[in-house]
Scaffold this active site. Structure first.
Site, mmCIF file in Angstrom:
data_model
loop_
_atom_site.group_PDB
_atom_site.id
_atom_site.type_symbol
_atom_site.label_atom_id
_atom_site.label_comp_id
_atom_site.label_asym_id
_atom_site.label_seq_id
_atom_site.Cartn_x
_atom_site.Cartn_y
_atom_site.Cartn_z
ATOM 1 N N ASN A 58 5.695 3.559 19.298
ATOM 2 C CA ASN A 58 6.779 2.806 18.784
ATOM 3 C C ASN A 58 8.240 3.034 19.545
ATOM 4 O OD1 ASN A 58 8.432 1.542 16.581
ATOM 5 N ND2 ASN A 58 6.940 2.388 15.044
ATOM 6 N N HIS B 17 6.585 2.223 22.885
ATOM 7 C CA HIS B 17 5.177 2.553 23.205
ATOM 8 C C HIS B 17 4.744 3.079 24.467
ATOM 9 C CE1 HIS B 17 4.022 0.530 19.515
ATOM 10 N NE2 HIS B 17 3.796 -0.488 19.811
ATOM 11 N N HIS C 182 -3.529 0.634 18.550
ATOM 12 C CA HIS C 182 -2.864 -0.342 18.095
ATOM 13 C C HIS C 182 -3.838 -1.608 18.018
ATOM 14 C CE1 HIS C 182 0.829 -3.368 18.129
ATOM 15 N NE2 HIS C 182 1.333 -2.419 18.346
ATOM 16 N N TYR D 116 -5.295 -4.729 15.885
ATOM 17 C CA TYR D 116 -4.952 -5.623 14.943
ATOM 18 C C TYR D 116 -6.391 -6.226 14.166
ATOM 19 C CZ TYR D 116 -0.752 -6.654 17.700
ATOM 20 O OH TYR D 116 0.303 -6.693 18.377
ATOM 21 N N ASP E 276 7.317 -5.458 10.416
ATOM 22 C CA ASP E 276 7.156 -4.576 11.468
ATOM 23 C C ASP E 276 7.879 -3.257 11.107
ATOM 24 O OD1 ASP E 276 6.657 -3.610 13.972
ATOM 25 O OD2 ASP E 276 7.718 -5.146 15.225
ATOM 26 N N GLN F 134 2.715 2.203 10.932
ATOM 27 C CA GLN F 134 3.519 0.912 11.199
ATOM 28 C C GLN F 134 2.835 -0.349 10.792
ATOM 29 O OE1 GLN F 134 6.836 1.204 12.523
ATOM 30 N NE2 GLN F 134 7.077 -0.877 13.031
ATOM 31 N N GLU G 173 -0.718 1.009 12.506
ATOM 32 C CA GLU G 173 -0.670 2.020 13.439
ATOM 33 C C GLU G 173 -0.380 3.338 12.815
ATOM 34 O OE1 GLU G 173 2.081 0.217 16.323
ATOM 35 O OE2 GLU G 173 1.855 -1.482 15.236
#
Length: 327
Positions: free
Chosen positions: A78, A104, A174, A176, A231, A269, A291
């Protein structure tokens, strides 16, 4: 479990892919970036499909690093505001790779490094040393991340790190998720055991203190569709825990697949992939990143849970991704 040569970087450095299989789950992990390249699990009809976004070759990840598909993110996941922080009376300047902020881990974070691999029973451990001063962070950090499959096919990611000088550490994965295997993921239904979230400014830096989700679009305490436009960091009601506790669930009504997330981390997140760039094998909204993490900009926020690792301590974090179906 097996390892194979997956490709190489422009300087000739080889990248290997490890395939883990157990109890109906197949996961592929890359030594480049610690990337979870694919996760294959069955739907309610028993048909397996890959349920994460990614690329078919090394070049895809190198040429399109921005989405951080499946990556092991660090030294600090982050954002850190202004790409700077103070620690024990000294200011540290970081690489600013997200406007004026650090994101990150900087320009070349853990997601762009090749890791050493060691076979485990039902898994693989990736390790590397982040030298003192890498991307501006203090201290020599020894990091290892173990990816293993439990007896029920759950994917367990276990992080450990030690340092020779105080330094912020906040590691995450991370990936998706698209539990249908393709198409837009906005119809997925999400539940978060989180009564608060962190409002952010235009640069996605926490703005003020945590806020209640009650009566807002951030209330996922009861399962509902995700849609888009997120986000944001959510604060789990459980806080930091010694062992992983279930705190999130994602469900796809089309396939019947269910993803549960248990973690030791105090937050998560939620990013609904609204801003994926062109040139990818997917479109904006096709994935949902969840995350597990400590909170963004914690090195500049003494009111947030501490993220500083000191030489007399060991950083440990663990997240378990469970897979099932609803009939």
């Amino acid at each position: 479990m097996r390892s194979e040569l997956f490709g190489s970087l422009s300087d000739g450095t080889p990248v290997h892919r490890w395939t883990l299989e157990r109890a109906g789950t197949r996961v592929r992990i890359l030594t480049y970036g610690g990337i979870v390249q694919s996760v294959e699990v069955p739907d309610r009809e028993g048909r397996a499909a890959n349920v994460v976004l990614g690329h078919a070759d090394v070049a895809g990840y190198v040429d399109h690093p921005g989405p951080y598909f499946g990556a092991l993110v660090g030294r600090y996941a982050n954002r850190i505001a202004g790409a700077r922080f103070e620690l024990d009376g000294k200011e540290y300047r970081l690489a600013a790779n997200n406007g004026p902020n650090s994101l990150h881990g900087g320009e070349r974070g853990f997601d762009k490094r090749v890791w050493e691999a060691q076979a485990l029973e039902h898994g693989v451990r990736l390790s590397r040393v982040s030298p003192d001063g890498e991307e501006g962070f203090p201290g020599r950090l020894e990091v290892s991340t173990a990816y293993t499959l439990d007896s029920d096919g759950s994917l367990r990611i276990s992080y450990e790190a030690v340092t020779d000088a105080p330094t912020p550490v906040n590691l995450t994965n991370h990936t998706y998720w698209n539990l249908n295997g393709s198409g837009n993921a906005g119809g997925h239904e999400l539940r978060l055991s989180a009564s608060r979230y962190t409002p952010v400014d235009d640069e996605l830096i926490p703005d003020g203190g945590p806020a209640d989700v009650e009566g807002t679009r951030f209330d996922f305490r009861a399962e509902r569709r995700t849609g888009g436009g997120y986000d944001h960091n959510f604060l789990f009601d459980k806080g930091v825990s010694e062992a992983p506790e279930e705190a999130a669930e994602l469900y796809d009504p089309v396939s019947g697949r269910v993803l549960t997330i248990a973690t030791t981390e105090p937050g998560i997140q939620l990013y609904t992939s609204d801003h994926l760039p062109a040139g990818l094998p997917c479109a904006p909204g096709d994935g949902i990143a969840l995350e597990t993490q400590h909170f963004p900009d914690s090195p500049n926020r003494p009111d947030f849970p501490d993220t500083v690792l000191r030489p007399d301590r060991t950083y440990r974090s663990e997240t378990v991704y469970g897979f099932s179906v609803r009939r």
